[in-house]
Design a protein around this motif. Sequence first.
Motif, PDB file in Angstrom:
ATOM      1  N   VAL A  93      57.569  35.481  58.727  1.00  0.00           N
ATOM      2  CA  VAL A  93      56.994  36.765  59.125  1.00  0.00           C
ATOM      3  C   VAL A  93      57.890  37.322  60.225  1.00  0.00           C
ATOM      4  O   VAL A  93      58.192  36.624  61.197  1.00  0.00           O
ATOM      5  N   TYR A  94      58.312  38.560  60.054  1.00  0.00           N
ATOM      6  CA  TYR A  94      59.211  39.213  61.005  1.00  0.00           C
ATOM      7  C   TYR A  94      58.420  40.194  61.865  1.00  0.00           C
ATOM      8  O   TYR A  94      57.674  41.023  61.341  1.00  0.00           O
ATOM      9  N   TYR A  95      58.638  40.076  63.171  1.00  0.00           N
ATOM     10  CA  TYR A  95      57.887  40.883  64.138  1.00  0.00           C
ATOM     11  C   TYR A  95      58.839  41.770  64.932  1.00  0.00           C
ATOM     12  O   TYR A  95      59.912  41.337  65.360  1.00  0.00           O
ATOM     13  N   CYS A  96      58.381  42.958  65.187  1.00  0.00           N
ATOM     14  CA  CYS A  96      59.076  43.903  66.045  1.00  0.00           C
ATOM     15  C   CYS A  96      58.501  43.766  67.464  1.00  0.00           C
ATOM     16  O   CYS A  96      57.285  43.580  67.629  1.00  0.00           O
ATOM     17  N   TYR A  97      59.358  43.867  68.462  1.00  0.00           N
ATOM     18  CA  TYR A  97      58.946  43.664  69.856  1.00  0.00           C
ATOM     19  C   TYR A  97      59.659  44.673  70.743  1.00  0.00           C
ATOM     20  O   TYR A  97      60.887  44.832  70.646  1.00  0.00           O
ATOM     21  N   TYR A 108      55.303  45.138  73.967  1.00  0.00           N
ATOM     22  CA  TYR A 108      54.412  45.385  72.842  1.00  0.00           C
ATOM     23  C   TYR A 108      54.923  44.642  71.618  1.00  0.00           C
ATOM     24  O   TYR A 108      56.139  44.503  71.428  1.00  0.00           O
ATOM     25  N   TRP A 109      53.987  44.224  70.778  1.00  0.00           N
ATOM     26  CA  TRP A 109      54.295  43.523  69.534  1.00  0.00           C
ATOM     27  C   TRP A 109      53.776  44.311  68.332  1.00  0.00           C
ATOM     28  O   TRP A 109      52.708  44.923  68.394  1.00  0.00           O
ATOM     29  N   GLY A 110      54.523  44.219  67.251  1.00  0.00           N
ATOM     30  CA  GLY A 110      54.025  44.715  65.977  1.00  0.00           C
ATOM     31  C   GLY A 110      53.189  43.647  65.299  1.00  0.00           C
ATOM     32  O   GLY A 110      53.056  42.522  65.794  1.00  0.00           O
ATOM     33  N   GLN A 111      52.659  44.001  64.136  1.00  0.00           N
ATOM     34  CA  GLN A 111      51.752  43.090  63.441  1.00  0.00           C
ATOM     35  C   GLN A 111      52.487  42.140  62.492  1.00  0.00           C
ATOM     36  O   GLN A 111      51.898  41.168  62.012  1.00  0.00           O
ATOM     37  N   GLY A 112      53.754  42.421  62.222  1.00  0.00           N
ATOM     38  CA  GLY A 112      54.563  41.550  61.387  1.00  0.00           C
ATOM     39  C   GLY A 112      54.639  41.984  59.945  1.00  0.00           C
ATOM     40  O   GLY A 112      53.735  42.648  59.428  1.00  0.00           O
ATOM     41  N   THR A 113      55.733  41.596  59.300  1.00  0.00           N
ATOM     42  CA  THR A 113      55.911  41.851  57.876  1.00  0.00           C
ATOM     43  C   THR A 113      56.535  40.603  57.250  1.00  0.00           C
ATOM     44  O   THR A 113      57.439  39.993  57.826  1.00  0.00           O
TER      45      THR A 113
END
Length: 119
Positions: A93-97, A108-113
């Motif tokens: 799972v890849y997350y944006c930060y 802040y964190w994203g929810q992941g893809t």
Amino acid sequence: QVQLVESGGGSVQPGGSLRLSCAASGFSFSSFAMRWYRQAPGKERELVAGISSAGFNTNYADSVKGRFTISRDNAKNTVYLQMKSLKPEDTAVYYCYAHRGVVNRIDYWGQGTQVTVSS
């Protein structure tokens, strides 16, 4: 309301490519450095790539150097991760930060893809 929304994940065969996007809203995107992290099942979250607020400086994990490229478009409030020559071990799972500051850090964190690399 702060949001980081990742997209572009999916399933791909080894050697294939994907481009992840992370659309930001609710904060001053251009003043934040951005990172992509990933977490595989049973493993700790690891840093994949980072980019400075203006986009001039980037850094990569050794495992993805030469295969992944991080970029950003501050006019679109979006950060990208172009992934080529994908391997099964890139499955995660890849997350944006987003982050800014050191002493008074804001992040802040994203929810992941999900990215799955499999034949």
